[in-house]
Design a protein around this motif. Structure first.
Motif: not given
Length: 133
Positions: A30-41, A115-125
């Motif tokens: 989940a944490c890695f996928a959050c990183h990937q989501a922001v990288e792709k955005a 949960d923390d990673a998802l919060c940050h990734a959602r806000a950024l994406v």
């Protein structure tokens, strides 16, 4: 051909995968996928501006944006650069046992981290998607 919409679409799919992984107890993924989501955005944003971005560092990708675009994102997302730092720190240790003092990544990441990673990734994406709209 501008493929920025495809990259943003995949960023949202990666966020969905992060939720699925966290729900299944695979918090490291989940944490890695959050990183990937922001990288792709971020890649989508660069492509929409006619730029290429290389590497996996979120902070570097953000700093390589034109100053006006970076300032707009910074005004939209509170503590943007700190959020990027948090997610950047998840890129390697979520996947490789030898990046940790002992154990496997699955032993070191839990619900609070995902949960923390998802919060940050959602806000950024979401902010990046808004900048692309």
């Amino acid at each position: 051909m501008n493929r920025s919409a495809d990259w943003l679409h995949q960023a949202h799919a990666d966020l969905d995968q992060a939720v699925v992984s966290a729900g299944a107890g695979h918090h490291e993924w989940a944490c890695f996928a959050c990183h990937q989501a922001v990288e792709k955005a971020l890649k989508a944003l660069h492509l929409s501006l006619g730029q290429q971005v290389w590497g996996h560092g979120l902070g570097r990708s953000f700093r390589d944006l034109p100053e006006a675009v970076a300032a707009q994102l910074g005004a939209t997302v509170t503590d943007l650069e700190d959020r990027l730092r948090i997610l950047d720190a998840l890129y390697i240790p979520t996947r490789y046992p030898d990046s940790l003092p002992d154990g496997a990544p699955t032993d070191h990441f839990g619900r609070l981290q995902s949960d923390d990673a998802l919060c940050h990734a959602r806000a950024l994406v979401d902010a990046i998607g808004g900048a692309l709209a």
